[in-house]
Design an enzyme around this catalytic site. Sequence first.
Site, PDB file in Angstrom:
ATOM      1  N   ARG A 126      33.332 -10.222  47.995  1.00 43.65           N
ATOM      2  CA  ARG A 126      32.417  -9.187  47.487  1.00 43.65           C
ATOM      3  C   ARG A 126      31.362  -9.783  46.554  1.00 43.65           C
ATOM      4  NH1 ARG A 126      37.186  -7.001  48.981  1.00 43.65           N
ATOM      5  NH2 ARG A 126      37.369  -4.808  49.476  1.00 43.65           N
ATOM      6  N   LYS A 150      40.579 -13.658  46.555  1.00 38.54           N
ATOM      7  CA  LYS A 150      39.862 -13.675  47.836  1.00 38.54           C
ATOM      8  C   LYS A 150      39.004 -12.426  48.012  1.00 38.54           C
ATOM      9  CE  LYS A 150      42.409 -13.960  51.699  1.00 38.54           C
ATOM     10  NZ  LYS A 150      42.179 -12.877  52.670  1.00 38.54           N
ATOM     11  N   SER A 151      39.588 -11.262  47.754  1.00 32.44           N
ATOM     12  CA  SER A 151      38.832 -10.009  47.933  1.00 32.44           C
ATOM     13  C   SER A 151      37.592  -9.995  47.041  1.00 32.44           C
ATOM     14  CB  SER A 151      39.706  -8.814  47.544  1.00 32.44           C
ATOM     15  OG  SER A 151      40.760  -8.670  48.435  1.00 32.44           O
ATOM     16  N   SER A 165      43.051   1.774  53.682  1.00 35.45           N
ATOM     17  CA  SER A 165      42.417   0.469  53.893  1.00 35.45           C
ATOM     18  C   SER A 165      41.200   0.292  52.993  1.00 35.45           C
ATOM     19  CB  SER A 165      41.995   0.305  55.355  1.00 35.45           C
ATOM     20  OG  SER A 165      41.144  -0.816  55.473  1.00 35.45           O
ATOM     21  N   GLN A 182      39.364  -2.267  53.148  1.00 33.38           N
ATOM     22  CA  GLN A 182      38.304  -2.855  53.975  1.00 33.38           C
ATOM     23  C   GLN A 182      37.457  -1.759  54.602  1.00 33.38           C
ATOM     24  OE1 GLN A 182      40.227  -5.489  56.728  1.00 33.38           O
ATOM     25  NE2 GLN A 182      40.714  -6.997  55.144  1.00 33.38           N
ATOM     26  N   GLY A 215      39.583 -10.969  58.282  1.00 33.82           N
ATOM     27  CA  GLY A 215      39.374  -9.543  58.529  1.00 33.82           C
ATOM     28  C   GLY A 215      38.446  -8.928  57.500  1.00 33.82           C
ATOM     29  N   ARG A 265      42.613  -8.303  66.244  1.00 29.96           N
ATOM     30  CA  ARG A 265      42.823  -7.247  65.244  1.00 29.96           C
ATOM     31  C   ARG A 265      41.906  -6.036  65.480  1.00 29.96           C
ATOM     32  NH1 ARG A 265      43.079 -10.056  59.495  1.00 29.96           N
ATOM     33  NH2 ARG A 265      43.785  -7.958  58.962  1.00 29.96           N
ATOM     34  N   ASP A 300      49.556  -7.218  50.972  1.00 29.63           N
ATOM     35  CA  ASP A 300      49.581  -8.631  51.386  1.00 29.63           C
ATOM     36  C   ASP A 300      50.809  -9.370  50.864  1.00 29.63           C
ATOM     37  OD1 ASP A 300      47.178  -8.298  52.694  1.00 29.63           O
ATOM     38  OD2 ASP A 300      45.982  -8.956  50.985  1.00 29.63           O
TER      39      ASP A 300
HETATM   40  C1  S3P Z   1      41.444  -6.449  51.621  1.00 31.52           C
HETATM   41  C2  S3P Z   1      42.114  -5.306  51.969  1.00 31.52           C
HETATM   42  C3  S3P Z   1      43.433  -5.327  52.641  1.00 31.52           C
HETATM   43  C4  S3P Z   1      44.110  -6.685  52.533  1.00 31.52           C
HETATM   44  C5  S3P Z   1      43.166  -7.813  52.812  1.00 31.52           C
HETATM   45  C6  S3P Z   1      42.006  -7.784  51.841  1.00 31.52           C
HETATM   46  C7  S3P Z   1      40.109  -6.312  50.977  1.00 31.52           C
HETATM   47  O1  S3P Z   1      43.255  -5.034  54.014  1.00 31.52           O
HETATM   48  O2  S3P Z   1      45.209  -6.750  53.420  1.00 31.52           O
HETATM   49  O3  S3P Z   1      43.835  -9.048  52.697  1.00 31.52           O
HETATM   50  O4  S3P Z   1      39.603  -7.324  50.444  1.00 31.52           O
HETATM   51  O5  S3P Z   1      39.557  -5.211  50.990  1.00 31.52           O
HETATM   52  P1  S3P Z   1      43.197  -3.508  54.579  1.00 31.52           P
HETATM   53  O6  S3P Z   1      41.978  -2.888  54.064  1.00 31.52           O
HETATM   54  O7  S3P Z   1      43.184  -3.673  56.066  1.00 31.52           O
HETATM   55  O8  S3P Z   1      44.473  -2.882  54.079  1.00 31.52           O
END
Ligand code: S3P
Length: 448
Positions: free
Chosen positions: A34, A29-30, A175, A177, A102, A130, A328
């Site tokens: 991207r 997913k991440s 984080s 993100q 998120g 959130r 996660d």
């Molecule tokens: C993610 C970072 C994580 C993770 C999320 C995906 C990302 O969150 O929990 O499912 O793709 O960068 P945080 O950056 O809030 O830890």
Amino acid sequence: MTANPAIQRPLVSRRSGALTGTMRVPGDKSISHRALMFGALSLGETRIDGLLEGEDVLRTADALRALGAEIERLGHGAWRTVGRGVGGLAEPSQVLDMGNSGTAARLLMGLLSTHPFTSFMTGDASLTKRPMARVTTPLERMGASFVLRSKGRLPAAILGTNQPVPIEYRLPVASAQVKSAILLAGLNTPGRTTVIEAEPTRDHSERMLRHFGVEVVTEQLSDGALAVSLTGEAELRARDLVVPSDPSSAGFPTVAALIRPGSEVRLPGISVNPRRSGLYETLTEMGGDLTFSNEREEGGEPVADLLVRASFLKGVEVPPERAPSMIDEYPILCIAAACAEGPTIMRGVGELRVKESDRLAMMADGLTACGVKVEAGEDWMVVHGTGRPPRGGAAVPTAMDHRIAMSFLVLGLASDEPVRVDDGSFIDTSFPGFVDLMNGLGAAIGEG
Ligand code: S3P
């Protein structure tokens, strides 16, 4: 393809026999978010194979189209983007709805903050709870402005700047993100943007930017922190890429196979990025029989084939510094812990309270309802396993959280009595096909 939030999908899982066979776990997913975003920022055409076609990633695709990028689905997991170049996105005429995601919301906030127009963003009932100030605070220092709801929540107006300034920013929370949002803003900012992280978080943005020809420098500082820098007004060169299978999604069949006697499951092409591998380290320490083979590199990411065999698990103490590499995965680790012998102690996991749901509370309450002894505090949890599967027999609420739903469905495969979840529809955000793929291995998950 968007889920109708009004329609809930109750599911039930029952004790199954051994799980056997091979599962092709969907794309990460991440990396998928991207791949679309960086494709939209590069000049030229990028072909992406293995893209996760989950709801979260489809939201990113829709938003990028609304911002003027060309994004086309060619076939299953095969996508093509034609980018607009760094700084080349156009003002969207509609509100960007990031659904449950998120990552989509926070990374796009970074991207939009250094585009000189105003955009509006919202999300579903989970995402609009959130915290967003963790990204808007550093982005304001770069020159953007935001109007947020109380407690820094969506919906938001994003007022991008046409005179961005580079920053050096030390992350107050681990984080990826937030790190990625700042780096994305930095791409269209003259000068050097630096993010300092005390604990290393997933590095997919750094790896993929390098894949697209951007120089990203990582240095270890004297206090052990990592500084990640890039020089802005960068140019991304379009390049094809393959998305590996998601190690977070793979955690569900992995734990299911470990806790069902006689199981033997193969999961080919899983990302083994060390910043994502904390669950696998922990399960190995618990006595899990996991074998990785045929390690290779795809699109700048390390990948391997995983073989999982059923194992007798023992409780362990998970070091808090491992949390970012398995953030996660705590919900599914809790299921392994509930079936293990002895306590599994998890500390430094306060971030779980601000994920798609308050995962500490959801896991503690759901496990308790299934007959498991659990203790929990603000940022810690202890799950007391007895060495045999728990009673189960509960109807567990999932609070719009895909990973809570999948975790309890895995528990039901081992527990004495079936486990029900109130709504499995959010599973599609990250793991489309979960029920069929699990049942293909021999699981017994059905409509509840
Ligand atoms: C993610 C970072 C994580 C993770 C999320 C995906 C990302 O969150 O929990 O499912 O793709 O960068 P945080 O950056 O809030 O830890």
